[in-house]
Structure formats: structure tokens, C-alpha cells
Scaffold this motif. Structure first.
Motif, PDB file in Angstrom:
ATOM      1  N   ALA A 189       0.841  -1.204   0.000  1.00 41.08           N
ATOM      2  CA  ALA A 189       0.000   0.000   0.000  1.00 41.08           C
ATOM      3  C   ALA A 189       0.874   1.252   0.000  1.00 41.08           C
ATOM      4  O   ALA A 189       0.590   2.231  -0.696  1.00 41.08           O
ATOM      5  N   ALA A 190       1.973   1.219   0.774  1.00 43.61           N
ATOM      6  CA  ALA A 190       2.891   2.364   0.809  1.00 43.61           C
ATOM      7  C   ALA A 190       3.494   2.609  -0.573  1.00 43.61           C
ATOM      8  O   ALA A 190       3.630   3.761  -1.007  1.00 43.61           O
ATOM      9  N   GLU A 191       3.829   1.515  -1.288  1.00 43.75           N
ATOM     10  CA  GLU A 191       4.369   1.668  -2.654  1.00 43.75           C
ATOM     11  C   GLU A 191       3.325   2.294  -3.577  1.00 43.75           C
ATOM     12  O   GLU A 191       3.647   3.135  -4.421  1.00 43.75           O
ATOM     13  N   ASN A 192       2.052   1.890  -3.411  1.00 43.78           N
ATOM     14  CA  ASN A 192       0.972   2.456  -4.239  1.00 43.78           C
ATOM     15  C   ASN A 192       0.827   3.955  -3.982  1.00 43.78           C
ATOM     16  O   ASN A 192       0.597   4.744  -4.907  1.00 43.78           O
ATOM     17  N   ILE A 193       0.960   4.350  -2.713  1.00 40.47           N
ATOM     18  CA  ILE A 193       0.860   5.772  -2.364  1.00 40.47           C
ATOM     19  C   ILE A 193       2.047   6.536  -2.955  1.00 40.47           C
ATOM     20  O   ILE A 193       1.894   7.639  -3.490  1.00 40.47           O
ATOM     21  N   LYS A 194       3.234   5.942  -2.870  1.00 37.42           N
ATOM     22  CA  LYS A 194       4.426   6.588  -3.440  1.00 37.42           C
ATOM     23  C   LYS A 194       4.263   6.780  -4.953  1.00 37.42           C
ATOM     24  O   LYS A 194       4.713   7.775  -5.514  1.00 37.42           O
ATOM     25  N   ALA A 195       3.567   5.836  -5.599  1.00 34.32           N
ATOM     26  CA  ALA A 195       3.325   5.954  -7.051  1.00 34.32           C
ATOM     27  C   ALA A 195       2.401   7.145  -7.344  1.00 34.32           C
ATOM     28  O   ALA A 195       2.584   7.855  -8.342  1.00 34.32           O
ATOM     29  N   ILE A 196       1.412   7.381  -6.466  1.00 36.61           N
ATOM     30  CA  ILE A 196       0.523   8.542  -6.630  1.00 36.61           C
ATOM     31  C   ILE A 196       1.331   9.833  -6.466  1.00 36.61           C
ATOM     32  O   ILE A 196       1.174  10.797  -7.219  1.00 36.61           O
ATOM     33  N   ILE A 197       2.232   9.840  -5.481  1.00 32.82           N
ATOM     34  CA  ILE A 197       3.098  11.011  -5.264  1.00 32.82           C
ATOM     35  C   ILE A 197       3.975  11.251  -6.494  1.00 32.82           C
ATOM     36  O   ILE A 197       4.097  12.377  -6.977  1.00 32.82           O
ATOM     37  N   ASP A 198       4.560  10.172  -7.029  1.00 31.81           N
ATOM     38  CA  ASP A 198       5.414  10.289  -8.224  1.00 31.81           C
ATOM     39  C   ASP A 198       4.637  10.881  -9.403  1.00 31.81           C
ATOM     40  O   ASP A 198       5.178  11.667 -10.183  1.00 31.81           O
ATOM     41  N   GLN A 199       3.361  10.495  -9.506  1.00 27.11           N
ATOM     42  CA  GLN A 199       2.527  11.006 -10.598  1.00 27.11           C
ATOM     43  C   GLN A 199       2.329  12.519 -10.450  1.00 27.11           C
ATOM     44  O   GLN A 199       2.371  13.263 -11.433  1.00 27.11           O
ATOM     45  N   GLU A 200       2.137  12.981  -9.220  1.00 27.87           N
ATOM     46  CA  GLU A 200       1.969  14.422  -8.995  1.00 27.87           C
ATOM     47  C   GLU A 200       3.259  15.182  -9.292  1.00 27.87           C
ATOM     48  O   GLU A 200       3.224  16.312  -9.785  1.00 27.87           O
ATOM     49  N   VAL A 201       4.394  14.557  -8.991  1.00 32.59           N
ATOM     50  CA  VAL A 201       5.686  15.179  -9.326  1.00 32.59           C
ATOM     51  C   VAL A 201       5.784  15.344 -10.845  1.00 32.59           C
ATOM     52  O   VAL A 201       6.194  16.390 -11.347  1.00 32.59           O
TER      53      VAL A 201
END
Length: 213
Positions: free
Chosen positions: A76-88
Motif C-alpha cells: 500500500a505504501a508503494e501504491n501511495i508513493k506511485a501517486i506522489i510520483d505522478q503528482e511530481v
């Protein structure tokens, strides 16, 4: 016939009223969806901030006293990090992103922030606890968020995640993060939910950590 591949539903989003220069990613609790928190965020929105409320994190027994789902939490933490990466990629740097959540979502936001290699603008942790706490502070050894500002809020009458869990979490966080940056607020009479005063405190924290650029 093509096989059906289950893809995660798109998050509930409250777009910025003008060009988004900052973002809040907020994670809901167990059995909920992102829609309720998207409505709550819309009620305290700032015009330059985009609010992203993902749906569904498949974690079994993520409660303070349950057998913890180590692999599920990390995924789940990796999925959240992927959302953050998308915003970057969308042009919002991580130091203009606040990560937050309620209950299970708050636990995930703390775990994700403390295991990230990029610096966030802040963390909002509501009615929650620190998951996989025995693995800290080792898990946070390379975290970029040892100086991150944390707003931790808890209802004093919470029957599901007792206030004691919030207090213990706050003390544990002080061994990982600069203690001066942790603000632990409690609300008299509040059960496992939110209230107007808490939402007002969240709005103030967001405006302080990610002001208009």
C-alpha cells in the motif's frame, strides 16, 4: 476473450480552483471510500491546492491490536508513493505535497512518509497509530522526513482506536522525527470521527505548510 484485469478505481479528486501548485493526498479508513474525505477537503479547500483521495487499500486487520499485514502495508505504501510520483510528473514537487489519512489511512500515511526518500511538506495523521512500529526507527534510517511537520489529531472518546494509541504513537514519532515538529491535538467528546474544530486545525496546518507559491 481477454482476461479481466482489475485496476484500482481512480481517486476522488477536488481540483485546484486555479493552477495547482501544491497537493494533499488523503487516505480514508477501513470500509470507507475517498468520496467522503474529498467532500470534507472541499469544505476547507485552498484555491492553489489539489486534493486527491484514493479508494481502497486492501489490508487485512490493520488495527492497533490486530496481527499486522506486513506485506500489505508495504505494498500500500508503494501504491501511495506511485501517486506522489505522478503528482511530481504533473509539476508539483514533493515538498509541496502533504500526505494524510484517517484511522487505517493515517497509519499508512505515517508509515509511507517515514519510509520515503523524498521530502514531504507535512503529514496529517487522524485517529491513528504507527503500523509495524517494532521495525522503527530502523525502517526510517534513510527517510527524508526526519524533520517533517506532523499534525496528529485524536478524539478523546475514540472507542475503536483509543486515545492511548495516539499518545504512544506521538511518543514513538518523537524518537524518529524532530519532536519540535510534532503537534498532537486531542478533542474532548470526539469518538472515531472528525469534527469542525479538527477540520479547522487541518486547514490551518495545510495553509501554513503549503502556502500559495
Amino acid at each position: 476473450m481477454c482476461g479481466n484485469t482489475m485496476s484500482a478505481p481512480l481517486p476522488a479528486i477536488v481540483p485546484a480552483a486555479r493552477k495547482a501548485t501544491a497537493a494533499v493526498i488523503f487516505l480514508h479508513g477501513l470500509g470507507d471510500t475517498g468520496h467522503g474525505w474529498a467532500e470534507a477537503m472541499a469544505s476547507i479547500r485552498s484555491p492553489h491546492v489539489k486534493y486527491i483521495c484514493p479508494h481502497a487499500f486492501d489490508i487485512i486487520g490493520l488495527s492497533p491490536d490486530a496481527q499486522e499485514d506486513d506485506a500489505g502495508i508495504k505494498q500500500a505504501a508503494e501504491n501511495i508513493k506511485a501517486i506522489i510520483d505522478q503528482e511530481v510528473k504533473n509539476g508539483i514537487p514533493t515538498n509541496r505535497i502533504i500526505l494524510g489519512g484517517f484511522s487505517q489511512g493515517g497509519a499508512l500515511s505515517l508509515y509511507t512518509a517515514l519510509t520515503m526518500s523524498q521530502k514531504l511538506a507535512g503529514v496529517v495523521a487522524l485517529s491513528c497509530w504507527l503500523p509495524l512500529r517494532t521495525s522503527f526507527p530502523q525502517a526510517a534510517a534513510n527517510s527524508a522526513n526526519k524533520d517533517v511537520c506532523v499534525l496528529q489529531c485524536h478524539g478523546e472518546s475514540d472507542p475503536l482506536v483509543p486515545l492511548m494509541f495516539g499518545s504512544l504513537t506521538s511518543e514513538k514519532l518523537k524518537s524518529i522525527i524532530n519532536p519540535a515538529n510534532i503537534n498532537f491535538k486531542t478533542y474532548a467528546g470526539l469518538a472515531h470521527s472528525s469534527c469542525n474544530q479538527e477540520m479547522s486545525d487541518i486547514k490551518q496546518f495545510i495553509e501554513k505548510q503549503i502556502p500559495p507559491s
